[in-house]
Design a protein around this motif. Sequence first.
Motif, mmCIF file in Angstrom:
data_model
loop_
_atom_site.group_PDB
_atom_site.id
_atom_site.type_symbol
_atom_site.label_atom_id
_atom_site.label_comp_id
_atom_site.label_asym_id
_atom_site.label_seq_id
_atom_site.Cartn_x
_atom_site.Cartn_y
_atom_site.Cartn_z
ATOM 1 N N THR A 1 -10.954 -3.814 0.147
ATOM 2 C CA THR A 1 -10.904 -2.960 1.337
ATOM 3 C C THR A 1 -9.724 -3.393 2.190
ATOM 4 O O THR A 1 -9.522 -4.592 2.422
ATOM 5 C CB THR A 1 -12.202 -3.078 2.155
ATOM 6 O OG1 THR A 1 -13.294 -2.628 1.367
ATOM 7 C CG2 THR A 1 -12.125 -2.258 3.433
ATOM 8 N N TYR B 1 -7.943 -2.372 5.912
ATOM 9 C CA TYR B 1 -7.974 -1.561 7.119
ATOM 10 C C TYR B 1 -6.555 -1.217 7.560
ATOM 11 O O TYR B 1 -5.643 -2.042 7.483
ATOM 12 C CB TYR B 1 -8.705 -2.302 8.238
ATOM 13 C CG TYR B 1 -10.164 -2.514 7.944
ATOM 14 C CD1 TYR B 1 -11.004 -1.446 7.662
ATOM 15 C CD2 TYR B 1 -10.715 -3.794 7.951
ATOM 16 C CE1 TYR B 1 -12.343 -1.634 7.391
ATOM 17 C CE2 TYR B 1 -12.063 -4.002 7.685
ATOM 18 C CZ TYR B 1 -12.868 -2.914 7.402
ATOM 19 O OH TYR B 1 -14.195 -3.096 7.129
ATOM 20 N N THR C 1 -17.898 -7.314 6.452
ATOM 21 C CA THR C 1 -17.397 -6.113 5.785
ATOM 22 C C THR C 1 -18.083 -5.921 4.447
ATOM 23 O O THR C 1 -18.511 -4.812 4.090
ATOM 24 C CB THR C 1 -15.872 -6.220 5.580
ATOM 25 O OG1 THR C 1 -15.232 -6.280 6.851
ATOM 26 C CG2 THR C 1 -15.338 -5.021 4.815
#
Length: 559
Positions: free
Chosen positions: A288, A290, A323
Motif C-alpha cells: 500500500t 499513500y 494499516t
Amino acid sequence: MVEVRVHDLVLSAATGERLVDEVSLQVSSGHTLALVGESGSGKSLTAGALAGLLPNGVHHTAGEILVDGEPTPSPGSEAYRTQVRGRIGFVFQDPMVALNPVLTVFRQIAEAVDPDRQLRPQQRAARVWELLEQVGLPDPTTVATKLPGELSGGMCQRVVIAIAIARRPDLLVADEPTTALDVTVQAQILTLLDRLRDELGAALILISHDLEVVAGHADDVLVLQAGRMVEQGPVDDVIGAPRRDYTRSLVAASPRLDSPRPNQHLFTLAADDRPVDCARIAALEVSTHYRGAPRPALDAVFVHALPGEAVGLVGGSGSGKSTLLSHLAGLTTPDRGRILLDGQPVWTPRRRLRPRTPAERRAAAQLRRSVQLVFQDSWGSLDPYLSIGDSIDQPLIVAGTSRPDRARRIKELFDEVELPARLATRRPHELSGGQRQRAVIARALATDPEVLLADEPVSALDVTIQARIVELLARLQRERAMTMIVVSHDLAVIRLLTSYAYVLDGGRVVEQNDTDRLVTAPTHPFTRRLVDSVPGASCLAGRPPPPPPPRPTTPGVNP
C-alpha cells in the motif's frame, strides 16, 4: 534552583466530595518525582493544581503550595496563575488534543515564547528555532511550517515539550507523556525530559501508570489511591520493596517481558512449519502506498494466523501495523496483494460505499460476521449519544437478529466481558476507561466472529486495568478458540497475549518467530532495538532462548 512543596492539599468537587485529600509532596531542581496510581487516584488533579490548571467544578479548599519557601495564592485563582506563569511548564498526555490542529508548529511555539508580543519578530523566530533544535526535532525549518496532523505522534509530543519549556520553567510537569508512543519513541521522549530537566536546572514531576518507566527515570515516588497518599519515598524503596498492599498490586500488575502469561492455551509452529493453506486469515504480498508519502506504508507484507492462534504485530510508529489491520478488517483496500479469509479472497470496497453484485453482498456480510475489530480509542469508537446497550445492539441489528434474541444476547455479552448489567443504560462518558474498553470488546464479539483484531487494546489504560483487559482477552480467545491478531507497541503485552509475532519496520516484515524466542533471542537489529527500549528489559539479560515449541495438537491447525 527551585524547591516546590505541597502541604495537605485538598481539592473538592462542587458537591463537597474530596477528590484530592491532604496530599503532600516535595520536589527540587535536578530531581524527578513520579506520581503513580490508578485512574481517578488524583494524579492529574494534583499536577494540574501545581500548574494552575484546575478543571471546571474543582476547587482548592485546603492546604498550600510553597515555591522556594514562599506561600502562593490559591492554585485555582488568577493570582496563582499570574505568579507561576512561565515558571511551570506542562506536558500534556495527548499531543493531538493539546495542539491546535489548524495552526502551524511555528505559530504555536511562538505564542508560548512571547504571549504578550514584546519581542521583535526576529527574536521570536530565533527562539522558536532554538526550541525545535533543543527538543531534537529534525529539519526545524520544515517542521515549523507543518500542521500537527502532518507529524508523527513522537514529533507532536516534542512540539508539546518545546511549548512547555518555551519560557525556561523552574518546574516541568509531564502528565503521561509517552502513553500512546511506541517503545523506541517512548525511550527518546523520556531521555529528552531527563536532559531538559538538567539543562534547565528544573524540577520534574512525572505522572505515569508504567512503573517500569518510573523505576528507570524517577528519584522519588508518591503513590496515590482515591485521592489519598498511600506510600512515598525513594524509587528503589517504593517500587523495589513496597510496604503497602496497594503499591504491591500496582507493581504486580505492571506487564514485563518476563511476566507469566495468563492461563491460556498457546501454540505455535516454527516459521518454516506454519502452513498458509491452513490459515484462518492471511495477507499475501500486500503493498500500500499513500499519495504524497515518501515510501510505501506496506511493502510486500506476508502475514497469516492459524485457526485458534493468537498472533502479534509489533513495530514503531509508521511501521504499517494499523494499516495492515485495516486491510485485514476489510475497512481499506491494499494497492496490491490479497487478503484471504479461510482461503477465500476478502471483498473490500474501492471507491464505492456498497457492494453491488450478489457475490459481493454475500462476501461483505460474511466479512462483517467473521472479522471484528477492537479499536484503540474506546472514546472515539463509541457513539457518545447511544447507551452502551444500544452500541452493542448495533451489529446485532445489522445481522438481522430478532429483538428478543438481541436482548438475550446483550445480557450474555455483558456477562462474558464482566460488565455489570446496570451499565447497559449508561453512556460512554459515564464509564471508566476499563469499562468502556470492555464494552468495545463486547460489541466486537456480538456476531461471534472467528477472527478478532485488536489495535493497541490497552495502551491508554493504567497498569491494573491493563492487566484485567489482558486477562479478559486471553480468556475470551481461549474459551472461544478464536483467531486473534493483536497490534501493540508494547512487547510485554504482545508476549502476554500471543504465541507468534511479526515485527514490522518501514512497512516491511523484518522478523517473525515464536513470541518467546523473539523477545529473548531477536536476530534483526530493529527487533533488538525494540527489546532494548522496553523498560525493565534487563530481566532478560543472560537468559537462554527457549527451546523450539512443540508442534500443535489443536484440531484444525496441523499441516
